[in-house]
Scaffold this motif. Sequence first.
Motif, short mmCIF file in Angstrom:
data_model
loop_
_atom_site.label_atom_id
_atom_site.label_comp_id
_atom_site.label_asym_id
_atom_site.label_seq_id
_atom_site.Cartn_x
_atom_site.Cartn_y
_atom_site.Cartn_z
N GLU A 100 0.90 -1.22 0.00
CA GLU A 100 0.09 0.09 -0.16
C GLU A 100 0.78 1.15 0.12
O GLU A 100 1.80 1.47 1.03
N GLY A 101 0.80 2.33 -1.01
CA GLY A 101 1.30 3.38 -1.12
C GLY A 101 2.74 3.30 -1.66
O GLY A 101 3.52 4.11 -1.83
N ARG A 102 3.14 1.99 -2.00
CA ARG A 102 4.53 1.76 -2.37
C ARG A 102 4.46 1.68 -3.93
O ARG A 102 3.73 1.06 -4.59
N ARG A 103 5.71 1.84 -4.53
CA ARG A 103 6.13 1.53 -6.11
C ARG A 103 5.99 0.02 -6.01
O ARG A 103 6.76 -0.63 -5.20
N ALA A 104 5.67 -0.68 -7.23
CA ALA A 104 5.85 -2.11 -7.24
C ALA A 104 5.81 -2.49 -8.75
O ALA A 104 5.35 -1.81 -9.50
N VAL A 105 6.37 -3.70 -9.08
CA VAL A 105 6.22 -4.25 -10.41
C VAL A 105 6.08 -5.66 -10.30
O VAL A 105 6.19 -6.28 -9.34
N THR A 106 5.34 -6.36 -11.25
CA THR A 106 5.06 -7.63 -11.50
C THR A 106 5.35 -7.98 -12.83
O THR A 106 5.80 -7.28 -13.77
#
Length: 334
Positions: free
Chosen positions: A135-141
Amino acid sequence: MTSFSANSPERTNAPRLVVFLVYPDIVLLDLVGPLQVFSHALELATDKNGYACAVVSSTGEMVRTNTVVPIPSEPVARYRDQPINTLVVVGGDGANHAMLDADFLQEVKLLAANADRICSVCSGALILAAAGLLEGRRAVTHWEDCKMLAETFPGVRVEVDPIYIKDGHIWTSAGITAGMDLALAIVSEDLGRQAALKVARSMVTHMVRSGGQSQFSPVLDRQLLDTAGRFEELHHWLADNLQCDLRVDAMAERVNMSARNFSRLYSKQMGLTPAKAVEAMRTEKARDLLETTDISIKRIATQCGFNDEERMRRAFLRLLGVAPSDYRQGFKTQ
């Protein structure tokens, strides 16, 4: 396994505990790729200050993968109260079910609470997000799951392109082999860049890639667009002759077509003109040289067929949105 704190001063020479959390229908390479990196790091570390790895699941039984090979695991309960250096949640088709399993998500939260670093490989990001850890973070998949991650968890700042992202103590990575890039980056952070390069060399991985690099392969993209291989030989020839004068006439002659017919057919098949394709390939080659060598930008421009630095700079700004000097500063691997 004996409990220890990875950061405890009295255990500075103890291996760092890496826990891989698995569930039915994982992608096998999502697990064994990073697992092999950390295992190699322990084998190659002269002071043995490497990693101790554990594969855990809710049941502690054999876990089904997306191949004919099942994976043995330990009960997750065994590690609930252990200080963990790195928790890795792997990906797979089973993530779609695991992210809806309240009991499983509670296990994720309990392990994460004792972990110095939390990671996901591929669609494992969906599980971290469902556990509220992104939550509220940068992320990739994996690029195929980015839309689902963004729509299902609008509080996550999803980025499509990077091979991995570090946001505080939480790391996420793109599909499958990007998990190895993530693991090598962690080895570099923990044990130093030379240790990561030593592991990569031992595993015949050609380089330690920066997380900001794209998960999309330009070569693969060209192959997907040219499924019949009509221009495959041409692309190989272009890659070997980027320093030459590659005008449309020369390319057309290579494939035994008139310049007009070649330009029309190529643009229709590949989605860009032959000239733009050459510019893109020259930029790809220049990127590689900027990342992996100390060759001057002026010389790289000549070797890649740009002829001068200004022409290469304009191509980089147009295609990558960054100047060659800034690109080297951000992504150099040596």
